[in-house]
Design a protein around this motif. Structure first.
Motif, PDB file in Angstrom:
ATOM      1  N   LYS A  43     174.148   3.987 -18.136  1.00 37.99           N
ATOM      2  CA  LYS A  43     174.443   2.610 -18.516  1.00 37.99           C
ATOM      3  C   LYS A  43     174.720   1.758 -17.275  1.00 37.99           C
ATOM      4  O   LYS A  43     175.155   2.255 -16.244  1.00 37.99           O
ATOM      5  CB  LYS A  43     175.645   2.568 -19.461  1.00 37.99           C
ATOM      6  CG  LYS A  43     175.377   3.216 -20.807  1.00 37.99           C
ATOM      7  CD  LYS A  43     176.596   3.127 -21.714  1.00 37.99           C
ATOM      8  CE  LYS A  43     176.323   3.789 -23.061  1.00 37.99           C
ATOM      9  NZ  LYS A  43     177.512   3.723 -23.951  1.00 37.99           N
ATOM     10  N   ALA A  44     174.472   0.467 -17.413  1.00 40.73           N
ATOM     11  CA  ALA A  44     174.642  -0.447 -16.284  1.00 40.73           C
ATOM     12  C   ALA A  44     176.121  -0.668 -15.966  1.00 40.73           C
ATOM     13  O   ALA A  44     176.996  -0.522 -16.830  1.00 40.73           O
ATOM     14  CB  ALA A  44     173.972  -1.782 -16.609  1.00 40.73           C
ATOM     15  N   TRP A  45     176.375  -1.023 -14.715  1.00 36.45           N
ATOM     16  CA  TRP A  45     177.718  -1.444 -14.333  1.00 36.45           C
ATOM     17  C   TRP A  45     178.000  -2.784 -15.021  1.00 36.45           C
ATOM     18  O   TRP A  45     177.139  -3.656 -15.099  1.00 36.45           O
ATOM     19  CB  TRP A  45     177.825  -1.645 -12.829  1.00 36.45           C
ATOM     20  CG  TRP A  45     177.610  -0.424 -11.991  1.00 36.45           C
ATOM     21  CD1 TRP A  45     176.504  -0.117 -11.264  1.00 36.45           C
ATOM     22  CD2 TRP A  45     178.543   0.643 -11.773  1.00 36.45           C
ATOM     23  NE1 TRP A  45     176.673   1.082 -10.613  1.00 36.45           N
ATOM     24  CE2 TRP A  45     177.918   1.572 -10.900  1.00 36.45           C
ATOM     25  CE3 TRP A  45     179.833   0.911 -12.219  1.00 36.45           C
ATOM     26  CZ2 TRP A  45     178.538   2.740 -10.468  1.00 36.45           C
ATOM     27  CZ3 TRP A  45     180.457   2.085 -11.794  1.00 36.45           C
ATOM     28  CH2 TRP A  45     179.821   2.977 -10.932  1.00 36.45           C
ATOM     29  N   ARG A  46     179.234  -2.953 -15.492  1.00 38.43           N
ATOM     30  CA  ARG A  46     179.637  -4.204 -16.134  1.00 38.43           C
ATOM     31  C   ARG A  46     180.917  -4.701 -15.479  1.00 38.43           C
ATOM     32  O   ARG A  46     181.785  -3.916 -15.094  1.00 38.43           O
ATOM     33  CB  ARG A  46     179.855  -4.005 -17.637  1.00 38.43           C
ATOM     34  CG  ARG A  46     178.639  -3.456 -18.369  1.00 38.43           C
ATOM     35  CD  ARG A  46     178.972  -3.187 -19.838  1.00 38.43           C
ATOM     36  NE  ARG A  46     179.049  -4.430 -20.596  1.00 38.43           N
ATOM     37  CZ  ARG A  46     179.833  -4.604 -21.656  1.00 38.43           C
ATOM     38  NH1 ARG A  46     180.638  -3.629 -22.046  1.00 38.43           N
ATOM     39  NH2 ARG A  46     179.819  -5.743 -22.322  1.00 38.43           N
ATOM     40  N   ILE A  47     181.025  -6.017 -15.359  1.00 36.54           N
ATOM     41  CA  ILE A  47     182.228  -6.617 -14.778  1.00 36.54           C
ATOM     42  C   ILE A  47     182.738  -7.712 -15.702  1.00 36.54           C
ATOM     43  O   ILE A  47     181.977  -8.281 -16.486  1.00 36.54           O
ATOM     44  CB  ILE A  47     181.973  -7.205 -13.384  1.00 36.54           C
ATOM     45  CG1 ILE A  47     180.931  -8.330 -13.452  1.00 36.54           C
ATOM     46  CG2 ILE A  47     181.515  -6.123 -12.412  1.00 36.54           C
ATOM     47  CD1 ILE A  47     180.796  -9.117 -12.183  1.00 36.54           C
TER      48      ILE A  47
END
Length: 341
Positions: A212-216
């Protein structure tokens, strides 16, 4: 270095359950540097010497501090500032490279953004804890030494001043460059999945162990509060940095009027428009850092026009009373790399 960040990293990594094999763990470490905090998350398919990784990062921070810090009298940039000579001075290839980026952004912003505003920061009291409002005569005297055209590149490692009292402040670009240097260090160690955050400014590459993508989380630009405004999903296929400038972190309130630390180098005064935060999404943290300050300096209307003309991915937030108005450049609206919810 003072820094203006407003991005809070989501470090909770929810790993898939029921996998045939356990996923590699995400390693994290943090600390204090450049007058703020940093957090680094990374993982690799194979085991790594985590102590070596953190040691290499610490070494980079020390080297950057000796070169770029405006708070160390023995740093390279402060030795340049203190020397009244107009002869060529050795500053190193890093400072020259930062000057080239800043010079381009300064020209495109018509001088609103400028590295030579250090005397103005000091005059207004932003290097300390108390506001001092200069009179017009003092401002005009200071402005005589302000301008990127007062500096001259000699070669790839030397610069000179055209006037003895010109002084450079790198805080608007140095933190982005620091994120870039730390990221490069991780990649040199064979790390291809990471999130580097310094004072809220960050760069990500790759993905989490579960793919999964990095999320901020993007905070609302509210003084003294931490409330989530948006969640940003970063691309997995390419590196992406997020650099934010805001008027709400470092300011003085005097007699009902707010004085922001974002100074317009053209008139030497704090900006007074309603644009309170600008986030720039770019592969290069250094370029994004300079642009975030420049666009915030220009304000919503001028900033949007320039960002669209330069095809930059930017999110603007204005404050009108208690309401926050969000707008995006065409490049960010059409982006397939960055998702904002």
């Amino acid at each position: 270095m003072l820094r203006k960040g407003w991005i809070a990293v989501i470090l909770g990594l929810l790993l898939a359950l029921g996998c045939a094999e356990p996923l590699p763990p995400v390693k994290t470490f943090s600390g204090f540097a450049q007058g703020t905090t940093y957090h680094i998350s990374y993982w690799t398919p194979q085991a790594r010497d985590d102590a070596q990784v953190s040691a290499e990062v610490e070494k980079v921070f020390l080297d950057l501090d000796k070169t770029l810090s405006n708070y160390r009298p023995d740093s390279t940039i402060e030795q340049f500032n203190a020397n009244p000579s107009t002869n060529s001075q050795l500053v190193g290839d890093e400072i020259v490279a930062l000057f080239k980026v800043a010079e381009n952004v300064s020209k495109l912003s018509l001088g609103c953004y400028d590295l030579t505003i250090k005397p103005l920061f000091e005059m207004w009291g932003f290097m300390g804890e108390e506001l001092t409002i200069p009179d017009d005569a003092a401002l005009q005297l200071a402005l005589a030494n302000i301008g990127m055209d007062k500096l001259q590149l000699v070669d790839d490692s030397h610069m000179s001043k055209k006037l003895p009292n010109v002084r450079v402040d790198l805080s608007s670009i140095a933190q982005g460059y620091s994120v870039e240097k730390i990221s490069n260090t991780l990649e040199a160690l064979g790390i291809q999945n990471y999130l580097v955050e310094i004072g809220g400014e960050l760069k990500a590459l790759g993905s989490k162990p579960d793919g999964k993508a990095w999320r901020i989380a993007v905070e609302k630009p509210l003084p003294g509060e931490q409330k989530m405004h948006k969640v940003v999903t970063l691309p997995k296929e390419s590196p992406m940095s997020v650099m934010t400038s805001g008027t709400y972190r470092h300011y003085f309130d005097v007699k009902g009027k707010r004085y922001s630390h974002i100074l317009d180098a053209r008139n030497g005064k704090p900006v007074t428009h309603d644009l309170v935060a600008v986030s720039v999404f770019n592969e290069s943290p250094t370029i994004a850092d300079a642009w975030s300050t420049a666009l915030l300096c220009l304000g919503q209307e001028e900033g949007m026009k320039l960002a669209d003309a330069e095809k930059l991915q930017v999110m603007f937030i204005q404050q009108q009373g208690t309401e926050f108005l969000e707008s995006k450049t065409r490049a960010l609206t059409m982006s397939t790399q960055v998702t904002i919810n």
